[in-house]
Design a protein around this motif. Structure first.
Motif, mmCIF file in Angstrom:
data_model
loop_
_atom_site.group_PDB
_atom_site.id
_atom_site.type_symbol
_atom_site.label_atom_id
_atom_site.label_comp_id
_atom_site.label_asym_id
_atom_site.label_seq_id
_atom_site.Cartn_x
_atom_site.Cartn_y
_atom_site.Cartn_z
ATOM 1 N N LEU A 1 -1.992 -15.181 57.737
ATOM 2 C CA LEU A 1 -2.953 -14.816 56.702
ATOM 3 C C LEU A 1 -3.543 -16.013 55.969
ATOM 4 N N LEU A 2 -2.818 -17.121 55.935
ATOM 5 C CA LEU A 2 -3.309 -18.297 55.222
ATOM 6 C C LEU A 2 -4.455 -18.979 55.964
ATOM 7 N N HIS B 1 -8.750 -7.407 58.243
ATOM 8 C CA HIS B 1 -8.077 -6.444 59.128
ATOM 9 C C HIS B 1 -6.554 -6.650 59.104
ATOM 10 N N VAL B 2 -6.114 -7.902 59.251
ATOM 11 C CA VAL B 2 -4.674 -8.192 59.282
ATOM 12 C C VAL B 2 -4.048 -7.892 57.928
ATOM 13 N N ARG B 3 -4.738 -8.221 56.857
ATOM 14 C CA ARG B 3 -4.212 -7.932 55.516
ATOM 15 C C ARG B 3 -4.026 -6.426 55.340
ATOM 16 N N GLY B 4 -4.995 -5.665 55.859
ATOM 17 C CA GLY B 4 -4.873 -4.212 55.772
ATOM 18 C C GLY B 4 -3.677 -3.684 56.543
ATOM 19 N N THR C 1 3.387 -2.705 54.219
ATOM 20 C CA THR C 1 4.764 -3.219 54.269
ATOM 21 C C THR C 1 5.308 -3.464 52.869
ATOM 22 N N PHE C 2 4.421 -3.751 51.938
ATOM 23 C CA PHE C 2 4.840 -4.091 50.578
ATOM 24 C C PHE C 2 4.525 -2.972 49.582
ATOM 25 N N SER C 3 4.448 -1.744 50.066
ATOM 26 C CA SER C 3 4.274 -0.603 49.170
ATOM 27 C C SER C 3 5.557 -0.391 48.368
#
Length: 243
Positions: free
Chosen positions: A124-125, A134-137, A142-144
């Motif tokens: 992501l960096l 797209h990848v962030r989505g 995962t971090f919900s």
């Protein structure tokens, strides 16, 4: 024989002169690139020719260096990291403007030429534009809150291991290397929460997971200074040494 020697000397001279000329051109272009921020009116610490302000950051520590420079040059100043011109902003209003209101104009992070090769170039960096989005989505769920709650028992178990380990050390009076202790605890949390592994690096610091992580950051460590000075060599060095 004399002719052959003269030809060899001539070829050698041409190569030496050519290399010196290329080095001189590179140094001149590099020197001019370190004047970009000054020409644009940004104050800041003086960079070194080869590594910009990297050595100053490493010597003082990133946080302390930035804090000192903010006091000296103000809330907006420029540095070279490693040799790329970088504007450092500490003004809350301008940060909000860049990171929120005008995010569409500044969606990407600074290009990382040091490790511009797979798989490192796909995190992501370093991803850009729609690919990053797209990848962030894909990663955001995962971090919900629900997923984080499921991780808590794992983390609590590792904290219990840390508590037991520190108590044993306290009872024995053994000296503790705090950096290693914190590193092992952090790796245990990552291994447990992200990979579902119970490695217990606190009890067994030489386990395979811990050893592989250490090797990732220490093997071929001499390459890093070379990449700082010549970042475009990254893909070539990666193919040669597989780091």
């Amino acid at each position: 024989m004399v002719v052959s020697i003269l030809e060899w000397v001539s070829v050698t001279n041409v190569l030496v002169v050519g290399l010196i000329s290329l080095l001189a051109v590179w140094l001149w272009n590099h020197y001019n690139s370190l004047k970009v921020l000054e020409k644009m009116g940004f104050p800041g610490p003086k960079p070194s020719l080869l590594v910009g302000n990297t050595m100053q950051l490493n010597k003082k520590g990133f946080q302390y260096a930035i804090t000192d420079w903010t006091k000296e040059y103000g809330k907006i100043f420029g540095i070279y990291f490693p040799t790329s011109p970088t504007v450092v902003i500490s003004d809350p209003d301008l940060l909000r403007e860049v990171m929120v209101k005008k995010f569409h104009a500044f969606p990407n992070r600074v290009p990382q030429e040091l490790i511009n090769f797979e798989p490192w170039s796909n995190d992501l960096l370093r991803l850009k534009d729609d690919h990053w989005k797209h990848v962030r989505g894909q990663l955001s769920p995962t971090f919900s809150s629900g997923k984080l709650k499921k991780m808590m028992p794992i983390i609590e178990g590792i904290v219990k291991n840390l508590d037991d380990h520190v108590n044993k050390l306290a009872q024995s009076g053994e000296e503790v290397e705090l950096k290693a202790l914190c590193r092992n605890f952090t790796l245990d949390v990552i291994a447990g929460a992200a990979f579902g592994l119970d490695v217990n690096s606190l009890r067994d610091p030489d386990n395979q997971f811990n050893t592989n992580v250490k090797n990732m950051f220490t093997s071929n460590f001499w390459i890093l200074p070379l990449l700082v000075v010549f970042p475009k060599l990254g893909p070539l060095l990666h193919r040669l040494f597989g780091f």
